[in-house]
Scaffold this active site. Sequence first.
Site, PDB file in Angstrom:
ATOM      1  CB  SER A  28       8.726   6.889 -30.334  1.00 48.75           C
ATOM      2  OG  SER A  28       9.271   8.169 -30.073  1.00 48.75           O
ATOM      3  CG  HIS A  29       6.594  11.172 -31.394  1.00 48.94           C
ATOM      4  ND1 HIS A  29       7.530  10.884 -30.426  1.00 48.94           N
ATOM      5  CD2 HIS A  29       5.449  11.455 -30.725  1.00 48.94           C
ATOM      6  CE1 HIS A  29       6.978  11.015 -29.234  1.00 48.94           C
ATOM      7  NE2 HIS A  29       5.721  11.353 -29.387  1.00 48.94           N
ATOM      8  NE  ARG A  51      -0.031   3.921 -23.018  1.00 47.52           N
ATOM      9  CZ  ARG A  51      -0.181   3.068 -22.014  1.00 47.52           C
ATOM     10  NH1 ARG A  51       0.490   3.263 -20.887  1.00 47.52           N
ATOM     11  NH2 ARG A  51      -0.984   2.021 -22.103  1.00 47.52           N
ATOM     12  CD  GLU A  67      11.329   5.620 -27.113  1.00 50.34           C
ATOM     13  OE1 GLU A  67      11.841   4.485 -27.199  1.00 50.34           O
ATOM     14  OE2 GLU A  67      11.485   6.503 -27.977  1.00 50.34           O
ATOM     15  NE  ARG A 116      23.133  10.779 -29.614  1.00 51.11           N
ATOM     16  CZ  ARG A 116      23.141   9.945 -28.577  1.00 51.11           C
ATOM     17  NH1 ARG A 116      22.030   9.290 -28.257  1.00 51.11           N
ATOM     18  NH2 ARG A 116      24.236   9.762 -27.869  1.00 51.11           N
TER      19      ARG A 116
END
Length: 345
Positions: free
Chosen positions: A47-48, A187, A189, A310
Amino acid sequence: MSDTTTLTIEALFQRVESIFLRAGLNAVQSGALARVITAGERDACKSHGIYRIEGALRTVKAAKVKPDAIPEVAEDDGTAIVKVNAMGGFANPAFELGLPALAERAKRLGLAALVINDCTHFSALWPEVEGLTSNGLAGLVMCPSYSTVAPTGGTKPLLGTNPFAFGWPRKDTSPYVFDFATSVAARGEIELHRRARKSLPEGWAVDADGNPTTDPEAALAGAMLPFGGHKGSAIGTMIELLAGIMIGDLTSPEVLDYLGTTTLAPFHGELIVAFSPEAFAKGRPGDPFQRAEVLFEAIIGQGARLPSGRRFAARAKSESEGITLTAAEMAGLDRLLEKGLDAVS
């Protein structure tokens, strides 16, 4: 023909940097953006990662960020506050510029803060946190966004997703780092769920009428919800105060008024606070880093994991095996490199 392509971290960085240079950003902006986006992909923080390139380019095309900006550090006034004006550019090069002064001052004084003003911010906050931990410092980082989150008990967007990150340095291992939005989810996600045509988990958002929804489209038209009910709402408000009003920059409602949309990267300020554990613990029994390890070992000993574990595992894999992108992702990068700003609308 393979459906995936594996690139070295450096190769992906060069490709992303070339996209920004092709779009007209100067070397200072392009390099800093490419570093943080490549870091996202390296750590499997999709997402980034490269997903964020188009949003950054749309913001440039809309003339809401200056592609040729050169950040400036304010003259040292003898206080614990380092101030960097991003000059209308992205936050990332401003942070890179201010980090050395912040680290020096925090080590000398025990506590220091970096204020970044007039910046556009689209990335995660853990790169800033890790910049501090790599200097042996603990740190807090926060910034507002634009109004997309309803306060607990409310029904309309008011607060931002307002990310908040913390880091603690550790010797000979990855730092303790957490980075999360004060909304239930980032957001980005919800955008990824929309692209994948997947329903949202319950409790993430409300629609434009204030009713609970699991439809990503309805959520984007409505409001996200804070994590933990009133607790997340209060922390989100705190960030508006500290990283908006206190540093003389925009709050999330003001950002939305300025942009007129949530499809562009938000323009606001950022607050980074650095702590020297040795300075705070001086004169007290025990080594703060050794004592922290006792706490971390106790957490792990219960079968729990430390945050960012992770991500660090994904980083180690990327460093040894490279970063794997799908055919669609590679095609997207090729299109952005070929067309530049014409690739976005």
